[in-house]
Design a protein around this motif. Structure first.
Motif, PDB file in Angstrom:
ATOM      1  N   UNK A  22     -67.660 -32.314  -5.999  1.00 47.31           N
ATOM      2  CA  UNK A  22     -68.081 -31.940  -4.653  1.00 47.31           C
ATOM      3  C   UNK A  22     -67.357 -32.759  -3.600  1.00 47.31           C
ATOM      4  N   UNK A  23     -67.300 -34.047  -3.831  1.00 43.99           N
ATOM      5  CA  UNK A  23     -66.621 -34.922  -2.876  1.00 43.99           C
ATOM      6  C   UNK A  23     -65.172 -34.511  -2.710  1.00 43.99           C
ATOM      7  N   UNK A  24     -64.488 -34.345  -3.853  1.00 44.38           N
ATOM      8  CA  UNK A  24     -63.070 -34.022  -3.780  1.00 44.38           C
ATOM      9  C   UNK A  24     -62.828 -32.690  -3.090  1.00 44.38           C
ATOM     10  N   UNK A  25     -63.696 -31.737  -3.353  1.00 42.39           N
ATOM     11  CA  UNK A  25     -63.506 -30.436  -2.709  1.00 42.39           C
ATOM     12  C   UNK A  25     -63.677 -30.576  -1.200  1.00 42.39           C
ATOM     13  N   UNK A  26     -64.726 -31.259  -0.810  1.00 46.31           N
ATOM     14  CA  UNK A  26     -64.999 -31.353   0.622  1.00 46.31           C
ATOM     15  C   UNK A  26     -63.968 -32.213   1.347  1.00 46.31           C
ATOM     16  N   UNK A  27     -63.666 -33.365   0.801  1.00 45.14           N
ATOM     17  CA  UNK A  27     -62.840 -34.312   1.541  1.00 45.14           C
ATOM     18  C   UNK A  27     -61.400 -34.373   1.092  1.00 45.14           C
ATOM     19  N   UNK A  28     -61.049 -33.555   0.132  1.00 48.41           N
ATOM     20  CA  UNK A  28     -59.647 -33.517  -0.224  1.00 48.41           C
ATOM     21  C   UNK A  28     -59.085 -32.108  -0.144  1.00 48.41           C
ATOM     22  N   UNK A  29     -59.730 -31.181  -0.856  1.00 50.08           N
ATOM     23  CA  UNK A  29     -59.195 -29.828  -0.889  1.00 50.08           C
ATOM     24  C   UNK A  29     -59.199 -29.197   0.499  1.00 50.08           C
ATOM     25  N   UNK A  30     -60.297 -29.364   1.207  1.00 46.63           N
ATOM     26  CA  UNK A  30     -60.370 -28.762   2.540  1.00 46.63           C
ATOM     27  C   UNK A  30     -59.313 -29.351   3.485  1.00 46.63           C
ATOM     28  N   UNK A  31     -59.199 -30.687   3.592  1.00 47.61           N
ATOM     29  CA  UNK A  31     -58.126 -31.223   4.433  1.00 47.61           C
ATOM     30  C   UNK A  31     -56.745 -30.758   3.983  1.00 47.61           C
ATOM     31  N   UNK A  32     -56.557 -30.692   2.664  1.00 45.33           N
ATOM     32  CA  UNK A  32     -55.257 -30.242   2.171  1.00 45.33           C
ATOM     33  C   UNK A  32     -54.995 -28.806   2.609  1.00 45.33           C
TER      34      UNK A  32
END
Lengths: 289, 287, 407
Positions: A22-32
């Motif tokens: 969840x963290x990675x999706x929200x704070x990594x995938x979305x910014x990417x």
């Protein structure tokens, strides 16, 4: 191999995965995704990103011949750094595990300690050691091995030295956690079986520690590919990396879309290469995960 | 035969530690350099140490760096360890995708990640950088590293152990706490150490996500390049090394931070009641 | 990019007008900003000012030009009236580390009861990325002169309040009306410099080169450094070839590239860490900024610097405040503070760069003042070219050749 009765295992699995994913999706995938959208855009006259005419043009433009030498540089440095870090790191990880006793973790912390100082000052310290009238050259001359100072700074040598220095702990730690799992009785048994220490190592120890080796390779090769500071500070005219090109496009060139496209291409190449390598290794190595 | 090989190994270990600390020795020596800028020794002085304590910006930067690092390590270690464990132990449908998801942050060039986060916070929250933003950014790039390390450890762990504990009556949490956690503990610590180092020294992602009042030590230090890096920086690095060394020394004497079995070196086979259990475990692992 | 909040209870037209008067922005400017940044974001400060009952903007607009100074001591500065406390109480500066003298900052803090917080960057391009389109959370920063016209057009820079800038008369006459910002409407020059060649005479065995061709001399092979700055490097090379440093002619650029490729095997490093590289001992002659010479001389006392006879480069940066700055009043006061003669001199004495401040000259360290390379005479200055902001397409031409060189 299921890890317990059905529903409970799934719930437990979800709770293990959900926070991290969840963290990675929200704070990594979305910014990417934001940057990906940027890569499809272009610049207006004032260097602002505009999405007026989205296209893949930047990706096409990214295949410029001038990026090939720098990409090869990055590849070369990353590969050499990884191999050296693994080779140099394995014995010391083994030593800490076998002879560290109660103080293993402390010995690991001591390995990391140099990296809690400023990277820049460590680099300056390497300059002091490696420069023409530096410590290394002075010692070599005093001992009589050379007459004139050899050029060490701003060469491939200083870059690789600096990169190995920077990534060695990234290899030692994962190697350690895997080697530490080795049952010494197995190792002893293997030695009895094979009568030759080297073959015992190759046929028993090495395969058993393969997860650690794979992890160490990942944690070294991938960041090394994207490292531009070390080749920049310790290197010379021939040591430019693709990561530096990307950085230049964003900052000096003020061309975020172009830089983003080149970045994504590098990411895709690295990712595909890594996944292929992992699958191949896993298929060939029994017992590795 | 074993003894000789062990001695060579110990000598090798010493050399590696020397290699790791060679620049640190230089760094410490040059913290006493009289020259304000430049890389040449110009005489001994201890002036930089008191000077750095009156350097408000430098101290603030150090404090911010630690604030960021501690939170980043805590959260990323927890999230990353859980992820690593899950990937190692469970078979589930999205497994490949999750593994890929884990790799992508590591594969991303720092400038891309830094600017991606900057855009994200700017467009969605009109935020221009802050301590909170730094926490989020640092946690994000640390998770993968922790997960990879924990996974490597958990991968060579026999899942039957946890099942055995459950069969013996332990709850899910109990099995985790008394069986799994101790077994992966060194990996969790190793991951935390890596995460701390990554966070402490980070520049690119940090510079685009730091705001007013949240400048870290690397930002302060790199900003000095243009007009000359003074030995104050060496001094503060020396202090950090010294403080950590003191802790390590104390732990060496009095602590129980080994994390490993209570083995006596060079006598691996000489363990009593646990030998049987290890054998079984070893045999299962060595399939 | 759009935020949905219920603002219907505020009389927007009235508040907008009041905001514009207080902040002295034109209606056109405000509309431009709204278009650029998005309605809510642009109006946010207006709303904020409204909700704090007119906020800090109103009283300060009346107080600043006059002399009512509650609790402020008067400073030993030449031309400013009794200073007013800045109502905002805070100031955020984005800066190189050590680019402002500590005394200048602390004297400002005391004078105006304002807490100054500095944030840092290490390259100019990083600075611009951090400032974004409206300055972000920063009140003060130091854009390079050539980048100012673009920033004005983008609406990033805020207009200077000349009634506050009482010290502006301290500027030398040549700086009163620069081409990049006529009349110093948005910015005030901060420091200026030249770029040329520096060398260690001991290493060059008594030679005293005068041309930039010395950087191509095979006798110094592997002991030459060039700046890691595409515009400076191409500028130097183009001048050596007799061309304009800002040429748009790609054939000339190709010639420059060829010349640089010839030089490449002789170059030890491309680096902007001039002080670090020149003092390491590995570099004997290098492409450097003039003022760095003093810093290097702390280590190598005889270090020499010259502006190439073919011509050199000059540049300057500016101090500016931004349209999105949270503390605009304090920002204007700070700019005025920096323009003070003694403060300007303190800055120069710290970083060795020459300021545009005529009145400061009486306080500057004479060694700096008399040095013809830091403070060249007018006829030398006339020979210097300035690196201009290039059009996007032209910049790409330069940069792609630069990347080809470095590959």
């Amino acid at each position: 191999m299921p890890a317990g009765p059905g529903v409970l295992a799934r719930v437990r699995g979800a709770s293990l995965l959900a926070p991290g994913v969840g963290w990675l999706v929200l704070f990594f995938v979305v910014p990417l995704a934001f940057i990906f959208v940027v890569s499809l855009g272009s610049r207006d006259a004032l260097d602002r990103v505009t999405l007026a005419n989205p296209s893949l043009e930047n990706y096409v433009r990214a295949f410029e011949p001038r990026f090939i030498p720098t990409f090869l540089n990055s590849l070369r440095y990353a590969a050499i750094t990884t191999i050296l870090s693994l080779a140099l790191g394995y014995p010391i990880a083994y030593w800490i595990s076998r002879y560290g006793g109660r103080r293993k973790i402390l010995l690991l912390i001591i390995v990391m300690l140099p990296f809690w100082t400023s990277y820049l000052i460590r680099t300056y310290s390497w300059v002091i050691l490696l420069r023409d009238n530096g410590v290394v050259n002075s010692i070599l001359q005093a001992v009589g091995i050379i007459d004139q100072p050899i050029i060490l700074m701003n060469t491939d040598i200083s870059v690789i030295l600096g990169m190995v220095y920077g990534f060695l702990p990234f290899a030692i730690l994962p190697l350690f956690v895997s080697i530490d799992r080795l049952d010494p009785t197995i190792v002893a048994a293997a030695r009895d079986l094979y009568a030759d220490g080297r073959r015992a190592f190759l046929h028993v120890t090495l395969p058993l520690t393969m997860p650690g080796i794979i992890a160490a390779a990942l944690l070294t090769f991938i960041p090394a590919l994207g490292d531009f500071v070390t080749p920049d500070l310790l290197g010379g005219p021939q040591t430019t990396t693709i990561a530096k090109n990307i950085q230049e496009l964003f900052l000096a060139g003020r061309d975020w879309p172009y830089g983003a496209a080149l970045g994504f291409i590098l990411m895709a190449v690295t990712l595909v290469g890594t996944l292929v390598a992992l699958r191949t290794l896993r298929r060939e190595v029994v017992g590795g995960d | 035969m074993t003894r000789e090989r062990n001695r060579w190994l110990s000598v090798y270990a010493l050399i590696v530690y020397a290699f790791l600390f060679a620049p640190i020795v230089v760094l410490i020596i040059f913290s006493f350099n009289k020259a304000r800028r430049g890389l040449v020794w110009q005489g001994f002085t201890t002036d930089w140490y008191p000077k750095l304590f009156s350097n408000r910006e430098l101290i603030d930067a150090l404090v911010v760096t630690l604030e960021v690092a501690v939170v980043a390590v805590l959260v990323s270690t927890i999230l990353g360890s859980l992820l690593g464990l899950a990937l190692a132990r469970l078979r589930f449908r999205g497994r490949g995708a999750t593994e890929t998801l884990l790799l992508v942050p590591m594969v991303t060039p720092e400038i891309v990640m830094g600017l991606a986060l900057l855009l994200f916070f700017l467009q969605l929250f009109d935020a221009h950088g802050s301590l909170g933003q730094l926490w989020i950014a640092h946690i994000t790039f640390c998770i993968s590293y922790v997960a990879v390390v924990v996974r490597a450890r958990a991968a060579s762990m026999d899942p039957q152990l946890e099942e055995a504990a459950r069969d013996l009556g332990a709850s899910a949490w109990g099995a985790f706490r008394y069986v799994t956690l101790p077994l992966i503990f060194p990996a969790v610590i190793a991951g935390a150490l890596l995460a701390f180092s990554l966070s402490f020294d980070d520049y690119v992602v940090t510079t685009f996500n730091a705001g007013v009042g949240s400048s870290t030590l690397p930002l302060y230090i790199y900003g000095k390049i243009k007009f000359g890096v003074t030995p104050e920086i060496n001094a503060i690095s020396t202090i950090i090394v010294a403080v950590t060394a003191v802790f390590i020394l104390l732990a060496w004497r009095f602590g129980r931070l080994g994390g490993g079995r209570e083995e006596r070196p060079e006598e691996p086979a000489a363990e009593g009641p646990t030998a049987g259990g290890q054998m079984a475990e070893g045999q299962a692992a060595g399939r | 990019m759009t935020e949905h909040h219920d603002r219907s209870s505020i009389d927007l037209e009235k508040e907008l007008t009041r905001y514009m008067i207080e902040r002295r922005v034109s209606r056109r400017y405000l509309l431009e900003r709204i278009a650029l940044v998005g309605g809510a974001a642009a109006l946010a400060p207006v709303i904020a000012a409204c909700s704090t009952g007119g906020g800090s903007a109103a009283p300060s607009a009346a107080a600043t030009p006059a002399g009512s100074a509650p609790g402020a001591s008067s400073a030993p500065s030449s031309a400013s009236p009794a200073p007013a406390a800045s109502p905002e109480g805070e100031l955020n500066i984005l800066n190189w580390t050590d680019y402002l003298a500590d005394e200048v900052i602390s004297s400002f803090e005391d004078l105006h009861g304002t807490k100054v917080t500095q944030s840092f960057f290490s390259t100019t391009d990083e600075m611009y990325a951090k400032l974004g389109d409206d300055g972000g959370d920063y009140d003060i920063s130091f854009p390079i002169s050539v980048d100012v016209p673009n920033m004005i057009e983008k609406g990033t820079l805020a207009k200077l309040d000349k009634s506050v800038l009482t010290n502006i008369g301290n500027l030398g006459s040549e700086w009163q009306d620069p081409g990049y910002d006529p009349g110093n409407t948005y910015t005030v020059p901060y420091m200026w410099w030249t770029t040329g060649v520096g060398y260690d005479p001991a290493r060059l065995k008594g030679e005293t080169p005068a041309s930039s061709k010395a950087l191509w001399d095979p006798r110094w092979a592997q002991h030459i450094s060039m700046l890691d700055d595409w515009q400076e490097v191409f500028g130097l090379t183009l001048i050596q070839l007799g061309y304009d440093a800002n040429t748009t002619d790609t054939k000339q650029l190709d010639e420059a590239l060829a010349l640089l490729e010839q030089q490449k095997p002789l170059v030890r490093t491309y680096s902007t860490d001039t002080i670090g590289t020149m003092t390491s001992g590995d570099i004997w002659i290098g492409h450097i900024w003039g003022a760095d010479r003093f810093a290097i001389q702390e280590t190598i006392p005889d270090f020499a610097y010259y502006i190439p006879e073919e011509g050199g480069i000059k540049g300057n940066d500016t101090i500016a405040t931004f349209t999105g700055s949270p503390h605009p009043v304090a920002a204007q006061l700070f700019i005025n503070h920096v323009l003070d003669a003694q403060n300007s001199a303190q800055n120069t004495n710290l970083i060795y760069y020459m300021g545009p401040n005529e009145a400061a000259k009486e306080f500057i360290d004479p060694a700096i003042l008399e040095d013809p390379t830091i403070n060249p005479s007018a006829d030398i200055v006339a020979k210097l070219q300035e690196l201009l902001a290039l059009d996007q397409g032209v910049r790409d031409e330069y940069l792609s050749r630069w990347q080809e060189l470095r590959g």
